[in-house]
Structures are given as structure tokens and as C-alpha cells.
Design an enzyme around this catalytic site. Structure first.
Site, PDB file in Angstrom:
ATOM      1  N   ASP A 178      33.179  44.623  42.078  1.00  0.00           N
ATOM      2  CA  ASP A 178      33.589  43.557  42.918  1.00  0.00           C
ATOM      3  C   ASP A 178      32.585  42.924  43.805  1.00  0.00           C
ATOM      4  OD1 ASP A 178      35.924  42.292  44.813  1.00  0.00           O
ATOM      5  OD2 ASP A 178      37.044  43.143  43.068  1.00  0.00           O
ATOM      6  N   ASN A 294      46.644  36.175  37.073  1.00  0.00           N
ATOM      7  CA  ASN A 294      47.305  35.888  38.026  1.00  0.00           C
ATOM      8  C   ASN A 294      47.914  34.316  37.855  1.00  0.00           C
ATOM      9  OD1 ASN A 294      47.339  38.215  39.488  1.00  0.00           O
ATOM     10  ND2 ASN A 294      45.899  37.084  41.195  1.00  0.00           N
ATOM     11  N   SER A 356      45.035  41.854  40.934  1.00  0.00           N
ATOM     12  CA  SER A 356      43.868  42.510  41.593  1.00  0.00           C
ATOM     13  C   SER A 356      44.197  44.030  42.328  1.00  0.00           C
ATOM     14  CB  SER A 356      43.248  41.705  42.824  1.00  0.00           C
ATOM     15  OG  SER A 356      42.404  40.762  42.227  1.00  0.00           O
TER      16      SER A 356
END
Length: 434
Positions: A178, A294, A356
Site C-alpha cells: 500500500d 468499490n 479496502s
């Protein structure tokens, strides 16, 4: 390479009815230059802004990029971490797509692909809904905020308190691919291993975006005795690169990661991405979790849709599919992803929604499960999560067979009893939050 997106933070209007401390600061990073492009292109469209006009190639053993450059007039731009893999500049005046077409039948190549920039952002803004009551005092978190984090509704959905009486994740290493991690956050102090900044080639994994710190906090809350391995593959801008994600996954696999949590992705498959996932899972034995996305879409999103990865969808607090969560027949498991309360990269805590954040919940449950029985292989751990999950098709009739095995049940995964029939009736399909 293909466009890659961090799942990001989502607007929090729906949270205001369920959290009383949401009158805090909303910090938004505006991506104004991308508005026209992102609103006119669907999730499966390649945008001109994504192309960086280079060619990604992997050569068969025994061949060098010099021979390829001699044939096609290309030049070597970068040597990548995957074996015999390179970025090439196309010959002058040639586009990357046209160069790939010219190379398509060359037997020296394993593959040739157009290289794309990797878009980090899921939406136009990244929302950090900071809880001002959680601000640090003398370097310490507000004890009430810590309690809220530990007892948040999402963790009740997965029966975490009961599971932690059996396992706390000791001996398991979870890599976070990340934006880095703020290792000095009070909740994370002492839990973060030395990591890698793929962007700079250094060990500086400072988080300048916040996404990685939030994810690390979730893992810490689920499996407090696990260790977290930060691998920084995106910075603080609106773009990252898939080759950095690939290098990060390989580094994590080579440096002791038992579990790899990936909250980013692309709607385009990549041979190089597939190869590194195969290496991490099949060669190094890591268990890999990735966010489904998403976009409220059933389009396949990678790496989540790859066969060696467990794709995680998000649920709301009534165990229904979160309004934003992707769904498909490649989804493997579900976890809460609405109103998650976790570590803010500048200190304190914040709220966030997104797949996430359902992804590190699943990764954390895997850490609890693996710590309970360290002799298990990664596939055995995943099967335990699948076999003990709470099937939710009856709660989500419009999404039947697209939410995988169901909601992770941490208590049952570590050896606790299954939900009784009475518990199932009251536990699942609660009325939707108003």
C-alpha cells in the site's frame, strides 16, 4: 501494465446515523485534473491519461533485451524485479500499442504488454473522516477512542472478541502492499517490521497518504499479536504503477510474509501480475487477500479475480452487500466494510468505508486462524475461513452466488462453535440502517 486503483475512502453520509462522533474534520484530496476523464470513462475503459507509452516485456531464458532492441529499434528504459522482465521505450515515432503488435509473434518473448500508469484513486476525493476526540495527548491515543476501535460493530459481526480468547495472531506476518505505514502511531508501535519502499528503493515506508496506516490499524485490531510488514508501492500522488505493486508483492513474499493484504487493483489482467501472484502463493506459500473494488460492479478486478487470490467484498452493518461493493462469481469471502474505525496516519483515529477495509479484516482473521495452528499451509487456512463463513445469499437475494462463501466468522475459524439456528436468525439479515 494496466490501470491500478486503491479502493480508497468513501463519503460518509450513511455513517452519520450510526456514529455520534462524526462531526469531525473531513480532509479531502481533490483530483481535479482527473474529473473529466474519470467521469466519462467506465471502470473497464483505458484512459489516455493512463498510458505512459512504454512496453513491458518478459523474455524467454537465454535472451537479452539487447537482441530485441536491435530488431525493433526499442531501447531499455528499466530492468524490473521479475526475472528477465524489462520496460522498453518504443522506437521513435511509434506508440506502445503499435510496438506490442509488432512484437506479438516474437518467440523470444514470454509476453509483451503496453505499460500503463496505475491510478490510485477510487473516487474523485479521498475522505479521511477524522474523529477529533481521538487526537493524541502527550503522544498517546484517547483511551475512549481505543475502546471504540476495539468494540466497533464491525467486529461484533465477525465475533472477534470471542475469537481473541483463543488466538491473537502471534507468530504470523501480514504484509500490507500500500502507501506505507506510520509506525509511530501508538496502536502500531512495536508491531511494524522493517519494510521496503519500492518507489525509492529504501527502507523508508513513511505513509504520506493515509491508506496504508488505516489498513495496518485494522489488522492490528483483529490480530494484535501479529507483525505487520509495510511495503510501500504508492506515494501521495494520484498515480502509482503496477510494476511497483508487482515488485512489492515479490519483496513481501521473499521477506517472510505469511499473508499479503492488497487493497488496490485494476480491471485489466496482466501476465506479469499473474506470475508474481503464482510465485507468492505457490512457491513461497503466502496467503493473498485483495479487495473486490468499490464500483458496485460485477466486472472482474485484478488481482482479486486471480485464482490464487481471495477476493473480499464488503458488507454493511446489517450483513447486506455494501452499496459500493463489487460482486461477482470470483468473490471468495465477505467482511464488514462500512463505518470502520481505524488508525489515522497523522495520529488518532478516523472512519472509512470500502472494500479496502474489509480486506484487512479477512487477512486479520486468517492471521488468527494460522496462529492457532502454525503447521497449516496457506490453502488449509483459506479453506478454514471458507468452510466456517456465514452464507448470506438469503440476506442478499439480488446477489446470489456473487458474494462467495459468505461473512468471515473469526470465532468459528479458530475453533469456536458455529452460530445456532436462533443466533443465525437474529445475527444475519438485520434491518438496514436508516
Amino acid at each position: 501494465m494496466f490501470p491500478l486503483k486503491i479502493d480508497g475512502y468513501r463519503p460518509v453520509e450513511a455513517r452519520r446515523a450510526t456514529h455520534t462522533k462524526l462531526n469531525g474534520l473531513v480532509v479531502a484530496l481533490m483530483l481535479a485534473s482527473l474529473v473529466a476523464l474519470l467521469f466519462t470513462a467506465g471502470p473497464g475503459a483505458v484512459r489516455a491519461a493512463d498510458v505512459d507509452n512504454r512496453v513491458l516485456v518478459q523474455l524467454q531464458s537465454g535472451f537479452s533485451p539487447d537482441s530485441l532492441n536491435l530488431t525493433y529499434g526499442t531501447t531499455t528504459a528499466q530492468v524490473l524485479t521479475d526475472p528477465n522482465t524489462y520496460l522498453l521505450n518504443p522506437m521513435p515515432g511509434q506508440t506502445a500499442d503499435a510496438q506490442v503488435a509488432l512484437m506479438s509473434r516474437d518467440t523470444r518473448l514470454v509476453f509483451a504488454e503496453t505499460n500503463y500508469k496505475a491510478s490510485q484513486m477510487q473516487t474523485m476525493q479521498i475522505y479521511f473522516t477524522f474523529d477529533p476526540a481521538s487526537a493524541l495527548t502527550n503522544g498517546q491515543s484517547n483511551p475512549l477512542s481505543v475502546q471504540i476501535a476495539q468494540n466497533q460493530p464491525a467486529y461484533g459481526q465477525i465475533r472477534l472478541a470471542q475469537a481473541q480468547t483463543i488466538s491473537r495472531g502471534a507468530g504470523v506476518v501480514v504484509a500490507v502492499i500500500d502507501s506505507g505505514i506510520n509506525a509511530a502511531h501508538p496502536e502500531l508501535a512495536g508491531k511494524i517490521l522493517p519494510g521496503r519502499n519500492i518507489l525509492s528503493g529504501t527502507s523508508d515506508t513513511t505513509d504520506q497518504l493515509g491508506h496504508g496506516t488505516f489498513i495496518a490499524g485494522v489488522i492490528s485490531q483483529i490480530a494484535p499479536d501479529a507483525r505487520i510488514l509495510p511495503v510501500k508501492v504508492v506515494g501521495n500522488s494520484s498515480y502509482g504503477r503496477i510494476e511497483d505493486a508487482i515488485a512489492g508483492i515479490r519483496w513481501a513474499a521473499d521477506n517472510g510474509a505469511n499473508i499479503i493484504s492488497i487493497s488496490l487493483g485494476t480491471y485489466y489482467g496482466s501476465k506479469d501480475f499473474d506470475d508474481v501472484l503464482k510465485y507468492a502463493r505457490d512457491t513461497k506459500g503466502a496467503l493473498i487477500f485483495a479487495s473486490a473494488g468499490n464500483n458496485n460492479s460485477n466486472l472482474l478486478r485484478y488481482p482479486a479475480a486471480e485464482s490464487r487470490v481471495s477476493s473480499i467484498a464488503a458488507l454493511d452493518n446489517s450483513n447486506r452487500k455494501a452499496s459500493f461493493s463489487n460482486y461477482s462469481n470470483t468473490v471468495d469471502l465477505d467482511a464488514p466494510g462500512v463505518g470502520i474505525y481505524s488508525t489515522y496516519y497523522l495520529g488518532g483515529y478516523a472512519y472509512g468505508d470500502g472494500t479496502s477495509f474489509s480486506t484487512p479484516i479477512a487477512a486479520g482473521v486468517a492471521a488468527l486462524t494460522w496462529a492457532k495452528q502454525r503447521t497449516l499451509k496457506s490453502g488449509d487456512v483459506l479453506k478454514k475461513l471458507q468452510d466456517t463463513a456465514v452464507k448470506l445469499d438469503s440476506c442478499n437475494p439480488a446477489y446470489k452466488n456473487t458474494l462467495g462463501h459468505g461473512l468471515v466468522d473469526s470465532y468459528r475459524a479458530v475453533g469456536g462453535p458455529a452460530l445456532s439456528k436462533v443466533q443465525m436468525q437474529t445475527y444475519t439479515c438485520q434491518p438496514s440502517a436508516k
